[in-house]
Design an enzyme around this catalytic site. Structure first.
Site, PDB file in Angstrom:
ATOM      1  N   HIS A  69     -89.881 -12.663  61.320  1.00 36.54           N
ATOM      2  CA  HIS A  69     -91.184 -13.129  60.851  1.00 36.54           C
ATOM      3  C   HIS A  69     -91.649 -14.355  61.617  1.00 36.54           C
ATOM      4  O   HIS A  69     -90.967 -14.872  62.506  1.00 36.54           O
ATOM      5  CB  HIS A  69     -91.152 -13.398  59.342  1.00 36.54           C
ATOM      6  CG  HIS A  69     -90.171 -14.440  58.879  1.00 36.54           C
ATOM      7  ND1 HIS A  69     -90.217 -15.756  59.271  1.00 36.54           N
ATOM      8  CD2 HIS A  69     -89.117 -14.349  58.020  1.00 36.54           C
ATOM      9  CE1 HIS A  69     -89.251 -16.441  58.687  1.00 36.54           C
ATOM     10  NE2 HIS A  69     -88.557 -15.608  57.925  1.00 36.54           N
ATOM     11  N   CYS A 125     -83.334 -14.946  57.777  1.00 34.73           N
ATOM     12  CA  CYS A 125     -84.176 -14.130  58.649  1.00 34.73           C
ATOM     13  C   CYS A 125     -84.280 -14.773  60.035  1.00 34.73           C
ATOM     14  O   CYS A 125     -83.790 -15.881  60.260  1.00 34.73           O
ATOM     15  CB  CYS A 125     -85.571 -13.982  58.046  1.00 34.73           C
ATOM     16  SG  CYS A 125     -85.593 -13.233  56.396  1.00 34.73           S
TER      17      CYS A 125
END
Length: 240
Positions: free
Chosen positions: A166, A174
């Protein structure tokens, strides 16, 4: 007056922290007010600029855009994500690389929800989120079959989920790439196709370093690292 400035400073610091780390709380409210965007709308907005940057690089490397085969290779120890691509019946070529702006945890596989570990292994992109709290995001199929098998075997009922590539520059497991980079990567995967894209996350670059098993890592980590190295050799057969 001094107390007023101290209070004002404290409020400003709290506001910045809430903006940075409380996105999961306030961003859904923004989306509700502003309305959700579709993937097509996001591609219409960011795609032209992203393609203008990417296409000359692919042309220079002699690979079609969009590429018939696409692989992202992330190295946790150097916070780097490499983009590899290939024409049909041709070997992969290193197209470009991006710095990973944030990736929490340490070297070693992800084991459970909340451990803040970036997983290690071979993954697919299973979804786009054009309304992500982190600008744009692409969801990985963590836990994959390998992860799920070993979690079940060890009785780990919550191996974790919701692992994304992201934007922005904060992470709790992440790969945070920053906004400009995720616009390019999002567009690239959209154009090439999720089914033609592989994501390999390795603790280190197998061309430069051995994949050392971390202390206290599960026994199956050795098997995982053999799979990672084998997949990397299929992408980049040259030994550094």
């Amino acid at each position: 007056m001094k107390k007023f400035y101290i209070l004002l400073t404290l409020i400003a610091v709290l506001a910045i922290c809430f903006y940075q780390y409380g996105r999961a709380t306030w961003h859904p409210l923004v989306v509700k007010v502003m309305g959700k965007k579709t993937v097509s709308e996001v591609i219409d907005e960011y795609g032209p600029d992203a393609r203008n940057k990417l296409k000359p690089i692919f042309n220079q490397k002699g690979v079609f855009y969009p590429p018939p085969k696409l692989s992202f290779v992330a190295f946790k120890d150097t916070d780097t994500l490499e983009v590899w691509a290939a024409n049909d019946n041709e070997s992969y070529t290193l197209i470009t690389s991006y710095p990973v702006k944030a990736a929490s945890g340490e070297l070693g596989p992800k084991l459970e929800e909340g451990d803040r570990q970036v997983p290690e292994g071979i993954y697919k992109i299973v979804g786009f989120n054009p309304n992500s709290a982190y600008h744009l995001s692409m969801k990985l199929n963590y836990p994959n079959e390998f992860d799920t098998y070993h979690a079940n075997h060890e009785g780990r009922t919550e191996p974790g989920t919701n692992i994304f590539i992201h934007g922005k520059a904060s992470s709790i497991g992440c790969l945070a790439m920053g906004d400009e980079a995720i616009e390019e990567l999002f567009t690239l995967v959209h154009d090439a196709g999720r089914s033609k894209t592989t994501v390999l996350i390795s603790p280190t670059n197998p061309s430069l370093n051995s994949l050392e098993i971390p202390v206290d890592a599960p026994e199956w980590t050795a098997e995982l690292y053999r799979q990672i190295e084998s997949k990397y050799r299929a992408i980049n057969p040259l030994k550094g």
